[in-house]
Design a protein around this motif. Structure first.
Motif, PDB file in Angstrom:
ATOM      1  N   ARG A  10     -83.861 -21.425-109.973  1.00 43.18           N
ATOM      2  CA  ARG A  10     -83.021 -22.063-110.020  1.00 43.18           C
ATOM      3  C   ARG A  10     -81.814 -21.245-109.830  1.00 43.18           C
ATOM      4  O   ARG A  10     -81.479 -20.467-110.707  1.00 43.18           O
ATOM      5  CB  ARG A  10     -82.838 -23.167-111.210  1.00 43.18           C
ATOM      6  N   ASN A  11     -80.954 -21.699-108.901  1.00 43.02           N
ATOM      7  CA  ASN A  11     -79.554 -21.103-108.553  1.00 43.02           C
ATOM      8  C   ASN A  11     -78.630 -21.744-109.320  1.00 43.02           C
ATOM      9  O   ASN A  11     -78.777 -22.753-109.894  1.00 43.02           O
ATOM     10  CB  ASN A  11     -79.237 -21.039-107.012  1.00 43.02           C
ATOM     11  N   SER A  12     -77.342 -21.048-109.298  1.00 48.66           N
ATOM     12  CA  SER A  12     -76.304 -21.839-109.990  1.00 48.66           C
ATOM     13  C   SER A  12     -75.902 -22.941-108.946  1.00 48.66           C
ATOM     14  O   SER A  12     -76.131 -23.097-107.866  1.00 48.66           O
ATOM     15  CB  SER A  12     -75.058 -20.809-110.311  1.00 48.66           C
ATOM     16  N   LEU A  13     -75.046 -23.762-109.689  1.00 51.25           N
ATOM     17  CA  LEU A  13     -74.680 -25.019-108.915  1.00 51.25           C
ATOM     18  C   LEU A  13     -73.760 -24.401-107.943  1.00 51.25           C
ATOM     19  O   LEU A  13     -73.689 -24.877-106.903  1.00 51.25           O
ATOM     20  CB  LEU A  13     -74.112 -26.033-109.829  1.00 51.25           C
ATOM     21  N   TYR A  14     -72.759 -23.411-108.379  1.00 47.29           N
ATOM     22  CA  TYR A  14     -71.960 -22.879-107.283  1.00 47.29           C
ATOM     23  C   TYR A  14     -72.560 -22.256-106.134  1.00 47.29           C
ATOM     24  O   TYR A  14     -72.093 -22.503-105.057  1.00 47.29           O
ATOM     25  CB  TYR A  14     -71.095 -21.898-108.007  1.00 47.29           C
ATOM     26  N   CYS A  15     -73.724 -21.519-106.381  1.00 45.68           N
ATOM     27  CA  CYS A  15     -74.679 -20.971-105.251  1.00 45.68           C
ATOM     28  C   CYS A  15     -74.782 -22.169-104.237  1.00 45.68           C
ATOM     29  O   CYS A  15     -74.902 -22.088-103.296  1.00 45.68           O
ATOM     30  CB  CYS A  15     -75.596 -20.433-105.878  1.00 45.68           C
ATOM     31  N   GLU A  16     -75.491 -23.290-104.814  1.00 51.89           N
ATOM     32  CA  GLU A  16     -75.772 -24.173-104.142  1.00 51.89           C
ATOM     33  C   GLU A  16     -74.748 -24.982-103.147  1.00 51.89           C
ATOM     34  O   GLU A  16     -74.806 -25.320-102.161  1.00 51.89           O
ATOM     35  CB  GLU A  16     -76.612 -25.351-104.681  1.00 51.89           C
ATOM     36  N   LEU A  17     -73.472 -24.585-103.822  1.00 53.14           N
ATOM     37  CA  LEU A  17     -72.182 -25.279-103.248  1.00 53.14           C
ATOM     38  C   LEU A  17     -72.053 -24.368-102.008  1.00 53.14           C
ATOM     39  O   LEU A  17     -71.550 -25.008-101.023  1.00 53.14           O
ATOM     40  CB  LEU A  17     -71.218 -25.395-104.369  1.00 53.14           C
ATOM     41  N   LEU A  18     -72.123 -23.001-102.245  1.00 52.14           N
ATOM     42  CA  LEU A  18     -71.804 -22.140-101.156  1.00 52.14           C
ATOM     43  C   LEU A  18     -72.779 -22.114-100.080  1.00 52.14           C
ATOM     44  O   LEU A  18     -72.408 -22.397 -98.878  1.00 52.14           O
ATOM     45  CB  LEU A  18     -71.909 -20.595-101.717  1.00 52.14           C
ATOM     46  N   LEU A  19     -74.066 -22.733-100.272  1.00 50.45           N
ATOM     47  CA  LEU A  19     -75.174 -22.797 -99.284  1.00 50.45           C
ATOM     48  C   LEU A  19     -74.845 -23.928 -98.510  1.00 50.45           C
ATOM     49  O   LEU A  19     -75.034 -24.244 -97.244  1.00 50.45           O
ATOM     50  CB  LEU A  19     -76.450 -22.715 -99.929  1.00 50.45           C
ATOM     51  N   CYS A  20     -74.444 -25.235 -99.063  1.00 49.97           N
ATOM     52  CA  CYS A  20     -74.159 -26.264 -98.474  1.00 49.97           C
ATOM     53  C   CYS A  20     -72.886 -26.339 -97.444  1.00 49.97           C
ATOM     54  O   CYS A  20     -72.734 -27.035 -96.696  1.00 49.97           O
ATOM     55  CB  CYS A  20     -74.169 -27.560 -99.583  1.00 49.97           C
ATOM     56  N   SER A  21     -72.092 -25.235 -98.073  1.00 52.97           N
ATOM     57  CA  SER A  21     -70.640 -25.154 -97.103  1.00 52.97           C
ATOM     58  C   SER A  21     -70.794 -24.124 -96.236  1.00 52.97           C
ATOM     59  O   SER A  21     -70.697 -24.167 -95.066  1.00 52.97           O
ATOM     60  CB  SER A  21     -69.551 -25.129 -98.089  1.00 52.97           C
ATOM     61  N   ASP A  22     -70.808 -22.942 -96.622  1.00 53.40           N
ATOM     62  CA  ASP A  22     -70.773 -21.678 -95.982  1.00 53.40           C
ATOM     63  C   ASP A  22     -71.959 -21.593 -95.113  1.00 53.40           C
ATOM     64  O   ASP A  22     -71.744 -20.679 -93.930  1.00 53.40           O
ATOM     65  CB  ASP A  22     -70.432 -20.382 -96.737  1.00 53.40           C
ATOM     66  N   PHE A  23     -73.134 -21.956 -95.615  1.00 55.16           N
ATOM     67  CA  PHE A  23     -74.550 -21.762 -94.602  1.00 55.16           C
ATOM     68  C   PHE A  23     -74.976 -22.921 -94.096  1.00 55.16           C
ATOM     69  O   PHE A  23     -76.128 -23.117 -93.784  1.00 55.16           O
ATOM     70  CB  PHE A  23     -75.363 -21.078 -95.647  1.00 55.16           C
ATOM     71  N   ALA A  24     -74.138 -24.173 -94.142  1.00 52.04           N
ATOM     72  CA  ALA A  24     -74.573 -25.509 -93.771  1.00 52.04           C
ATOM     73  C   ALA A  24     -75.122 -25.391 -92.339  1.00 52.04           C
ATOM     74  O   ALA A  24     -76.065 -26.157 -92.053  1.00 52.04           O
ATOM     75  CB  ALA A  24     -73.341 -26.261 -93.749  1.00 52.04           C
TER      76      ALA A  24
END
Length: 179
Positions: free
Chosen positions: A44-58
């Motif tokens: 499990r990654n941090s919620l912030y990591c998931e936020l970066l994935l959903c934005s910067d790596f979308a």
């Protein structure tokens, strides 16, 4: 379902009525984070990591939704040192719809995107304690009619100081694309 029109087709075993594959946005990060919590085999990654994935790596990540709920997630990126390679970081599938072809659908959806038009290889890392992932990637390679290889990437002692199992690279490719 998938609206992209490149040469890949979804697996014949796909039984996902009402599932939509799409590009994530920032608002999906918390839902992705909660889905991963339902998949105990995943780190499990941090919620912030998931936020970066959903934005910067979308452009290379894929969200699967059914009836407005997030039921699948692919976090992936093109390797900066190998732009022809899509590195699959995680695949999360809601427990209620596992073994339906959703995982393969997530990968095929990513490969059909304009951001992945030059991708000829897929790589991921898996532990030997997770044979399901190895079998999954073997099935993906079979569906893509591409060779698959495995080799040690990160050693338990040298890289993880004994805190995590060794990670082995699964490499699929080259992937042949039809014009």
């Amino acid at each position: 379902m998938v609206s992209d029109s490149q040469s890949f087709s979804l697996p014949r075993t796909l039984q996902l009525s009402g599932v939509t594959f799409r590009r994530p946005t920032e608002i999906h990060a918390a839902d992705v984070w909660e889905l991963i919590a339902k998949c105990p085999q995943l780190d499990r990654n941090s919620l912030y990591c998931e936020l970066l994935l959903c934005s910067d790596f979308a452009d290379t990540c894929v969200l699967a939704e059914r009836a407005g709920a997030v039921v699948g997630w692919l976090s992936a990126y093109r390797r900066p040192s190998e732009l022809s390679t899509l590195f699959v970081w995680q695949i999360a599938v809601h427990p209620e719809i596992r073994n339906t072809g959703l995982g393969k659908g997530l990968i095929m959806s990513a490969l059909k995107r304009p951001s992945c038009q030059d991708v000829t290889h897929i790589k991921a890392t898996v532990t030997l304690s997770n044979p399901t992932s190895g079998l999954f990637f073997a099935a993906v390679a079979r569906d893509l009619a591409a060779p698959i290889r495995q080799a040690l990437r990160f050693d338990r002692q040298a890289h993880f100081k004994g805190r995590h199992d060794s990670e082995y690279t699964i490499a699929i490719g080259p992937i042949e694309r039809s014009p």
